[in-house]
Scaffold this motif. Structure first.
Motif, PDB file in Angstrom:
ATOM      1  N   GLY A  75       0.836  -1.207   0.000  1.00 26.76           N
ATOM      2  CA  GLY A  75       0.000   0.000   0.000  1.00 26.76           C
ATOM      3  C   GLY A  75       0.859   1.241   0.000  1.00 26.76           C
TER       4      GLY A  75
ATOM      5  N   LYS B  46      -0.030  -0.639  -4.354  1.00 26.38           N
ATOM      6  CA  LYS B  46      -1.452  -0.973  -4.491  1.00 26.38           C
ATOM      7  C   LYS B  46      -2.287   0.280  -4.320  1.00 26.38           C
ATOM      8  CE  LYS B  46      -3.379  -4.977  -2.385  1.00 26.38           C
ATOM      9  NZ  LYS B  46      -3.358  -5.788  -1.177  1.00 26.38           N
ATOM     10  N   PRO B  47      -3.391   0.575  -4.987  1.00 28.78           N
ATOM     11  CA  PRO B  47      -3.868  -0.219  -6.121  1.00 28.78           C
ATOM     12  C   PRO B  47      -2.969  -0.016  -7.346  1.00 28.78           C
ATOM     13  CG  PRO B  47      -5.413   1.542  -5.472  1.00 28.78           C
ATOM     14  CD  PRO B  47      -4.197   1.721  -4.686  1.00 28.78           C
ATOM     15  N   CYS B  48      -2.676  -1.119  -8.066  1.00 28.83           N
ATOM     16  CA  CYS B  48      -1.662  -1.013  -9.109  1.00 28.83           C
ATOM     17  C   CYS B  48      -2.268  -0.983 -10.513  1.00 28.83           C
ATOM     18  CB  CYS B  48      -0.672  -2.175  -8.980  1.00 28.83           C
ATOM     19  SG  CYS B  48      -1.478  -3.749  -8.740  1.00 28.83           S
TER      20      CYS B  48
END
Lengths: 123, 573
Positions: free
Chosen positions: A85, A106-108
């Motif tokens: 994160g 993340k979010p990727c």
């Protein structure tokens, strides 16, 4: 990319994430095994071989770094891409020192993830 | 910020200290110097007066001896026949008068029976009978006699010098009367200052000279004083020695100096008296001057002490205010630091559902590219959308929590229930505790009274304690227990962990600002010092119990709102 499916081990305790990721990667000629935690992943790795592992750094049972260290002992040649994160980049950098191939926040971005998997498996 | 009373008492003690420290040496020097100076000055004045008295005593003795010698010469050389002849006696008397300026008032020859045989002088005393006169009895015993002053047959004060001699187989007495006025002048001339006067007194306390002032009232006192002086100085004071004494004169009520010396082998005493204030007038002047300077000094010192203290207090007040402001800034910084920690936790919590939503959206896109008509794709799309909605709600919940937290960042003091706050913080920290593998237990008292506190500050206290507890157990996990309890009028809250514990050496410094054992960049070292400040402000207490590898328990004691009100009421009364 070769015809042979890339074998991916996806480790994350968030099943909603592993489920959809599994489906998307499977569409792209990959065979994906998911694990809901560090110990489960280690269990799977004992019996199967993988071309690449995607490892979440924050899990309830074990920390991602610990899992990474065990992975590196079991199959040193398997590249590990860490998922982490925002705000935990420090952990990701530590993972790099421990021998991780790369990391993603993340979010990727899915395309970026595919690119990283590709470059990892090329080696 | 300390109250007015604190500064007033500080000001008072500063003024008192400065005045005391400055005045003490001044007063000591004045006292010691004054005492030494007074003693030396008094001794000098007394010595000076003694010298005057001694000189006059010599003069008087010389005067008397001279007169005695004169008569002695006449008695030894002239023969009784010369004195018996009144004409010759008158001539002799005349010559004496001329040579001695009228000191010899008369001259007479007395036979051994006390009868005056011949006489030359202003009174008609021929053939007077002195057989019973005291001077006659004395001269028959002593050969030479100087009488006390008396009125005698003539009724005016005078004294007699009588000399016994042998002639024609008989004892004769040549006697002369000494002019009292001339004798008196010898003593009268001793005048010093306003009140200094001298007189001669015999052993019975009769004046032998007329003092300048009427001293009759003082006679008993003077006699007693002289007798005492004599007894103190041995059986009899030798001629030429001066005894001095300072005593209160009963007639005037003033301190008076008395100097006395014996005359006429101790039969008479030359006495000099003077008021002490008169004799020591310069001393009094000096003393007054010193007292005046001392008074001025005291006023100046007091003024400066008050002024300087006031300035100091002003500075102290300003620096206190500055410190207070800095404390507020430190508290603010700490609040931000703990908020930052919380924000990191929340960001991570929000990352997971967002990641799922992003991937689900990507998955739907994948299926759209493939075509919806393909078997199962429509159902899968529906599932993905439902998942996106679920994860969206998850995000909403988190943002709601954050908003309710933000709303509480407000320093206003309200009546609040600590239990609610505990539950809220436990909820907010659940993400962190779960990842650190920490079990959270809460034991909350149902009858907990409310406390008067700022929710944001209380939140900070709890958040910090919880964060610390979790940090302590980060390695191996453990159990955090939060207990609330009522203790009479106070509220007790304990946050206990089963973590690494705090070494004894660190316990003392625990609440110091910037004291931290965490690596650089991880902890500000402000958390506990801020908690301490907040709890202190609420008139509460915070204490810690810890054992290495066993765990740590922080206990906070806060007075309940009702206890605060009670105290206020008492304060108002």
């Amino acid at each position: 990319m070769s015809d042979k499916a890339t074998r991916v081990l996806l480790v994350d305790d968030e099943t909603g994430f592993t489920d959809v990721m599994c489906k998307r990667l499977s569409r792209r000629n990959m065979s994906v095994r998911t694990a809901g935690g560090g110990s489960e992943a280690i269990q799977i790795l004992r019996n199967e071989d993988f071309d690449v592992a995607l490892l979440d750094l924050k899990m309830e049972d074990m920390s991602g770094i610990e899992v990474l260290q065990i992975f590196k002992k079991m199959v040193p040649e398997m590249p590990v891409i860490m998922l982490t994160g925002h705000g935990s980049e420090e952990a990701a950098r530590e993972g790099m020192q421990q021998g991780a191939f790369d990391y993603l926040l993340k979010p990727c971005d899915f395309e970026q993830l595919l690119a990283k998997i590709r470059s990892a498996t090329k080696q | 910020m300390p109250d007015r009373h604190y500064y007033t008492s500080l000001h008072r003690s500063m003024v008192a200290t400065v005045i005391l420290v400055s005045l003490m040496p001044m007063a000591l020097i004045t006292l010691i110097g004054g005492y030494q100076y007074t003693a030396a000055y008094k001794a000098k004045v007394l010595a000076h007066l003694g010298e005057i008295v001694r000189k006059h005593e010599q003069n008087i003795d010389t005067y008397l001896l001279e007169k005695v010698a004169e008569i002695r010469v006449l008695a030894d050389n002239m023969g009784v026949s010369c004195f018996r002849d009144e004409n010759k006696l008158q001539r002799l008397h005349q010559t004496l008068m001329e040579r001695h300026g009228g000191d010899f008032v008369d001259l007479g020859l007395v036979n051994e029976h006390g009868m005056q045989v011949a006489y030359s002088g202003p009174f008609r005393l021929g053939e007077a009978d002195y057989a019973d006169a005291e001077w006659f009895r004395e001269v028959m015993k002593r050969k030479v006699y100087i009488s006390d002053v008396f009125l005698g047959l003539r009724g005016v004060p005078h004294f007699i010098i009588a000399v016994q001699f042998h002639s024609e187989g008989q004892r004769w007495i040549l006697r002369t009367t000494i002019d009292f006025v001339a004798f008196n002048r010898l003593v009268e001339n001793i005048r010093i200052g306003q009140t200094g006067l001298a007189f001669i007194m015999n052993r019975n306390g009769d004046f032998q000279t007329t003092p300048r002032l009427d001293l009759n009232a003082e006679i008993p006192f003077l006699k007693r004083l002289l007798d005492e002086t004599e007894n103190k100085n041995g059986p009899r004071l030798a001629d030429g020695l001066v005894a001095s004494r300072i005593a209160e004169n009963p007639a005037t009520g003033r301190e008076t100096i008395y100097l006395s010396t014996p005359l006429k082998q101790g039969d008479w005493r030359l006495v000099y008296q003077q008021d002490a204030t008169d004799a020591f007038s310069e001393l009094v002047q000096t003393r007054n001057l010193v007292l005046f300077v001392l008074l001025l000094g005291t006023i100046a010192i007091t003024f400066m002490a008050v002024l300087l203290s006031r300035r100091m207090i002003k500075r102290i007040k300003a620096s206190d205010r500055e410190k207070e402001m800095m404390n507020e800034q430190v508290i603010e910084a700490g609040r931000l630091a703990s908020l930052g920690e919380l924000a990191a936790g929340i960001a991570h919590e929000i990352n997971n559902p967002v990641a799922i939503m992003v991937e689900e959206a990507g998955w739907v896109q994948d299926m759209l590219e493939e075509g919806m008509e393909k078997d199962g794709n429509l159902d899968e799309t529906r599932r993905a959308l439902a998942q996106i909605r679920t994860q969206g709600s998850r995000c909403r919940e988190i943002t709601h929590k954050l908003l309710s937290f933000a709303r509480m960042i407000d320093p206003t003091i309200v009546e609040m229930q600590l239990n609610d706050m505990v539950e809220e913080i436990v909820g907010l920290s659940s993400q962190r505790t779960r990842f650190a593998n920490v079990q959270v237990e809460t034991v909350l008292a149902e009858d907990l009274p409310t406390i008067a506190a700022s929710p944001s500050e209380m939140q900070q206290v709890l958040l910090n304690l919880v964060n610390n507890a979790v940090d302590a157990m980060e390695k191996d996990g453990g159990t955090m227990t939060i207990t609330t309890k009522r203790d009479r009028d106070d509220v007790l809250m304990t946050v206990a962990d089963t973590g690494c514990g705090i070494p004894k050496a660190n316990l003392q410094r625990l609440f110091d600002p910037f004291f931290t054992t965490k690596p650089v960049g991880k902890g500000t070292g402000l958390g506990l010092s801020i908690i301490y400040g907040i709890i202190n402000k609420m008139k509460g207490e915070i204490s810690v119990n810890s054992a290495v590898d066993m765990g740590t328990a922080f206990t906070v004691r806060i007075p309940s709102s009702s206890a605060n009100q009670k105290e206020e009421r008492q304060g108002n009364e």
